[in-house]
Design a protein around this motif. Sequence first.
Motif, short mmCIF file in Angstrom:
data_model
loop_
_atom_site.label_atom_id
_atom_site.label_comp_id
_atom_site.label_asym_id
_atom_site.label_seq_id
_atom_site.Cartn_x
_atom_site.Cartn_y
_atom_site.Cartn_z
N ARG A 21 0.83 -1.22 0.00
CA ARG A 21 0.00 0.00 0.00
C ARG A 21 0.86 1.26 0.00
O ARG A 21 0.59 2.20 -0.74
N VAL A 22 1.92 1.26 0.81
CA VAL A 22 2.83 2.41 0.85
C VAL A 22 3.53 2.57 -0.49
O VAL A 22 3.63 3.68 -1.03
N LEU A 23 3.98 1.47 -1.07
CA LEU A 23 4.66 1.53 -2.38
C LEU A 23 3.71 2.01 -3.46
O LEU A 23 4.10 2.81 -4.32
N ASP A 24 2.48 1.59 -3.43
CA ASP A 24 1.50 2.05 -4.41
C ASP A 24 1.29 3.57 -4.29
O ASP A 24 1.22 4.27 -5.30
N GLU A 25 1.21 4.06 -3.08
CA GLU A 25 1.06 5.50 -2.88
C GLU A 25 2.30 6.24 -3.35
O GLU A 25 2.20 7.32 -3.94
N ALA A 26 3.48 5.66 -3.12
CA ALA A 26 4.73 6.28 -3.59
C ALA A 26 4.76 6.35 -5.11
O ALA A 26 5.25 7.34 -5.68
N ARG A 27 4.22 5.34 -5.78
CA ARG A 27 4.15 5.37 -7.25
C ARG A 27 3.24 6.48 -7.74
O ARG A 27 3.50 7.11 -8.76
N GLU A 28 2.17 6.71 -7.02
CA GLU A 28 1.19 7.73 -7.42
C GLU A 28 1.68 9.15 -7.16
O GLU A 28 1.47 10.03 -7.98
N THR A 29 2.30 9.37 -6.02
CA THR A 29 2.60 10.75 -5.63
C THR A 29 4.05 11.14 -5.80
O THR A 29 4.32 12.30 -6.07
N ALA A 30 4.97 10.21 -5.59
CA ALA A 30 6.41 10.50 -5.60
C ALA A 30 6.76 11.60 -4.60
O ALA A 30 7.70 12.35 -4.79
N ASP A 31 5.98 11.69 -3.52
CA ASP A 31 6.16 12.73 -2.52
C ASP A 31 6.40 12.09 -1.16
O ASP A 31 5.46 11.61 -0.52
N PRO A 32 7.66 12.10 -0.68
CA PRO A 32 7.93 11.47 0.60
C PRO A 32 7.22 12.15 1.77
O PRO A 32 6.86 11.49 2.74
N VAL A 33 6.99 13.45 1.68
CA VAL A 33 6.29 14.15 2.76
C VAL A 33 4.86 13.61 2.90
O VAL A 33 4.36 13.40 4.00
N ARG A 34 4.22 13.35 1.78
CA ARG A 34 2.87 12.77 1.82
C ARG A 34 2.88 11.40 2.49
O ARG A 34 1.99 11.08 3.28
N LEU A 35 3.89 10.59 2.18
CA LEU A 35 3.99 9.27 2.79
C LEU A 35 4.18 9.37 4.30
O LEU A 35 3.59 8.61 5.06
N VAL A 36 5.01 10.31 4.73
CA VAL A 36 5.23 10.52 6.16
C VAL A 36 3.92 10.88 6.85
O VAL A 36 3.58 10.33 7.90
N ARG A 37 3.20 11.80 6.27
CA ARG A 37 1.94 12.25 6.87
C ARG A 37 0.85 11.18 6.82
O ARG A 37 0.10 11.00 7.77
N LEU A 38 0.77 10.49 5.71
CA LEU A 38 -0.30 9.51 5.52
C LEU A 38 -0.09 8.24 6.34
O LEU A 38 -1.02 7.70 6.93
N PHE A 39 1.16 7.76 6.39
CA PHE A 39 1.42 6.47 7.02
C PHE A 39 2.18 6.59 8.35
O PHE A 39 2.37 5.59 9.04
N GLY A 40 2.65 7.78 8.68
CA GLY A 40 3.36 7.97 9.94
C GLY A 40 4.72 7.29 9.96
O GLY A 40 5.17 6.83 11.01
N ILE A 41 5.37 7.21 8.81
CA ILE A 41 6.68 6.55 8.74
C ILE A 41 7.79 7.60 8.83
O ILE A 41 7.55 8.80 8.64
N HIS A 42 8.98 7.16 9.11
CA HIS A 42 10.14 8.03 9.21
C HIS A 42 10.47 8.59 7.81
O HIS A 42 10.32 7.89 6.81
N PRO A 43 10.91 9.84 7.74
CA PRO A 43 11.24 10.44 6.45
C PRO A 43 12.24 9.63 5.62
O PRO A 43 12.10 9.54 4.39
N LYS A 44 13.25 9.03 6.25
CA LYS A 44 14.21 8.22 5.50
C LYS A 44 13.54 7.02 4.84
O LYS A 44 13.88 6.64 3.72
N ILE A 45 12.60 6.42 5.54
CA ILE A 45 11.87 5.28 4.98
C ILE A 45 11.00 5.75 3.82
O ILE A 45 10.91 5.08 2.79
#
Length: 63
Positions: A21-45
């Motif tokens: 699910r995280v990888l699919d979102e990364a494919r759609e947005t290519a925005d690490p800040v969005r992933l951090v906010r949406l999934f609560g993961i560390h910025p490096k991840i």
Amino acid sequence: MRLRSAFDQIGLLPRRLWADRVLDEARETADPVRLVRLFGIHPKIAVKYVHTAHPDKALPRIR
């Protein structure tokens, strides 16, 4: 039926489903800040997921 037994029946681990699910979102947005906010993961991840989803957009490493 418990949720875990549903995952066992289809042979899928919840962690793998979450990572997909995280990888699919990364494919759609290519925005690490969005992933951090949406999934609560560390910025490096989040950056690793974006680089995996878009290897052509990776920046060169800084020494």
